[in-house]
Design a protein around this motif. Structure first.
Motif, PDB file in Angstrom:
ATOM      1  N   PHE A  18       0.835  -1.208   0.000  1.00 38.37           N
ATOM      2  CA  PHE A  18       0.000   0.000   0.000  1.00 38.37           C
ATOM      3  C   PHE A  18       0.873   1.263   0.000  1.00 38.37           C
ATOM      4  O   PHE A  18       0.674   2.181  -0.802  1.00 38.37           O
ATOM      5  N   PHE A  19       1.871   1.302   0.888  1.00 37.99           N
ATOM      6  CA  PHE A  19       2.746   2.481   0.965  1.00 37.99           C
ATOM      7  C   PHE A  19       3.483   2.684  -0.360  1.00 37.99           C
ATOM      8  O   PHE A  19       3.667   3.812  -0.819  1.00 37.99           O
ATOM      9  N   HIS A  20       3.925   1.577  -0.955  1.00 33.21           N
ATOM     10  CA  HIS A  20       4.653   1.683  -2.227  1.00 33.21           C
ATOM     11  C   HIS A  20       3.744   2.276  -3.309  1.00 33.21           C
ATOM     12  O   HIS A  20       4.169   3.117  -4.102  1.00 33.21           O
ATOM     13  N   TRP A  24       5.415   6.247  -0.769  1.00 36.28           N
ATOM     14  CA  TRP A  24       5.894   6.614   0.572  1.00 36.28           C
ATOM     15  C   TRP A  24       7.088   5.781   1.041  1.00 36.28           C
ATOM     16  O   TRP A  24       7.586   6.007   2.156  1.00 36.28           O
ATOM     17  N   VAL A  25       7.528   4.790   0.233  1.00 31.28           N
ATOM     18  CA  VAL A  25       8.648   3.934   0.651  1.00 31.28           C
ATOM     19  C   VAL A  25       9.630   3.735  -0.515  1.00 31.28           C
ATOM     20  O   VAL A  25       9.848   2.617  -0.974  1.00 31.28           O
ATOM     21  N   PRO A  26      10.257   4.850  -0.995  1.00 28.36           N
ATOM     22  CA  PRO A  26      11.106   4.723  -2.179  1.00 28.36           C
ATOM     23  C   PRO A  26      12.338   3.843  -1.959  1.00 28.36           C
ATOM     24  O   PRO A  26      12.870   3.786  -0.850  1.00 28.36           O
ATOM     25  N   LYS A  50      10.421  -2.255   0.293  1.00 28.09           N
ATOM     26  CA  LYS A  50       9.236  -2.463   1.147  1.00 28.09           C
ATOM     27  C   LYS A  50       7.937  -2.640   0.355  1.00 28.09           C
ATOM     28  O   LYS A  50       6.924  -3.034   0.912  1.00 28.09           O
ATOM     29  N   GLY A  51       7.995  -2.370  -0.950  1.00 27.91           N
ATOM     30  CA  GLY A  51       6.813  -2.638  -1.772  1.00 27.91           C
ATOM     31  C   GLY A  51       6.791  -4.060  -2.294  1.00 27.91           C
ATOM     32  O   GLY A  51       5.779  -4.509  -2.832  1.00 27.91           O
ATOM     33  N   ARG A  52       7.921  -4.751  -2.147  1.00 32.13           N
ATOM     34  CA  ARG A  52       8.003  -6.106  -2.699  1.00 32.13           C
ATOM     35  C   ARG A  52       8.489  -7.093  -1.639  1.00 32.13           C
ATOM     36  O   ARG A  52       9.277  -8.003  -1.921  1.00 32.13           O
ATOM     37  N   HIS A  96       7.629   3.099   9.730  1.00 33.10           N
ATOM     38  CA  HIS A  96       8.496   4.212   9.339  1.00 33.10           C
ATOM     39  C   HIS A  96       8.451   4.334   7.821  1.00 33.10           C
ATOM     40  O   HIS A  96       8.678   3.345   7.123  1.00 33.10           O
ATOM     41  N   THR A  97       8.128   5.527   7.324  1.00 32.22           N
ATOM     42  CA  THR A  97       8.033   5.764   5.881  1.00 32.22           C
ATOM     43  C   THR A  97       8.828   7.014   5.501  1.00 32.22           C
ATOM     44  O   THR A  97       9.210   7.800   6.384  1.00 32.22           O
ATOM     45  N   HIS A  98       9.055   7.179   4.210  1.00 29.54           N
ATOM     46  CA  HIS A  98       9.872   8.288   3.685  1.00 29.54           C
ATOM     47  C   HIS A  98       9.104   8.976   2.559  1.00 29.54           C
ATOM     48  O   HIS A  98       9.481   8.856   1.401  1.00 29.54           O
ATOM     49  N   SER A  99       8.036   9.664   2.852  1.00 30.22           N
ATOM     50  CA  SER A  99       7.286  10.316   1.771  1.00 30.22           C
ATOM     51  C   SER A  99       7.917  11.658   1.401  1.00 30.22           C
ATOM     52  O   SER A  99       8.677  12.247   2.184  1.00 30.22           O
TER      53      SER A  99
END
Ligand SMILES: [Zn+2]
Length: 203
Positions: A18-20, A24-26, A50-52, A96-99
């Motif tokens: 979802f974040f990917h 938000w999770v590059p 984190k998207g995979r 923890h995310t990096h948007s």
């Protein structure tokens, strides 16, 4: 394999997807964890996209951050997860995310003040948009134990805090379950977008 472990792993994999999808999770940034018991947690291992994520993207670690699985290294920022589980037994998840919005705001502001937004009610104990949520911003550091100690001292002094930013880096938030914490991320990202757009309009 415990049911709890596989359920939590599935929830964190879905959160990452979802974040990917939201950006938000590059790259391999960000990290996710969930409490397994009184003394251990599940956390993403170092260097995963984190998207995979799949089942191999996690490991069990104790609440000092020591891996309980040979050959698997937890995320570099594990100390920022363990500090939360140690300070509050009710905390069941840390995300923890990096948007872009979180990163840009953290470069321009001293703290993010959220006031007047209905979505603030996504947080526990917040029952009205008239509340005021302060999201502190800590200077970035590669010294994770020092940063974790700084966060811990701040939370002792400001126990109502729901999240914090690290300058030029990203967002940390927590909750009792993965679903709770995911809701916090989504609400905060919405609110950061609002704050960012308001700053543009106010120029
Ligand atoms: Zn990070």
């Amino acid at each position: 394999m415990s049911d709890t472990l596989s359920r939590l792993r599935g929830e964190l994999i879905a959160a990452g997807q979802f974040f990917h999808s939201k950006g938000w999770v590059p790259a391999t940034s960000s990290n996710f964890s969930a409490r397994l018991g009184a003394e251990d947690m599940l956390i993403t291992s170092s260097g995963q996209h984190k998207g995979r994520l799949d089942d191999n993207g996690f490991l069990r670690a104790d609440l000092q951050g020591v891996s309980l699985e040979t050959g698997k290294r937890p995320s570099a920022e594990t100390g920022l997860h363990t500090v939360m589980y140690r300070r509050d037994p009710a905390i069941g998840c840390v995300l923890h995310t990096h948007s872009v919005n979180a990163t840009v705001l953290s470069m321009r502001l001293e703290e993010v003040v959220l006031a007047g937004y209905e979505v603030q009610k996504a947080f526990p104990g917040v029952e009205t948009h008239e509340s005021r949520l302060m999201i502190p911003i800590f200077p970035n550091s590669q010294d994770i134990p020092a940063l974790a100690a700084e966060v811990n001292a701040y939370l002792d002094a400001h126990p109502q805090t729901v999240a914090y930013l690290i300058r030029g880096h990203g967002l940390y938030t927590w909750g009792t379950t993965v679903a709770d914490t995911l809701r916090h991320i989504e609400a905060l990202e919405f609110l950061f977008e609002c704050v960012y757009r308001q700053l543009l309009l106010d120029r």
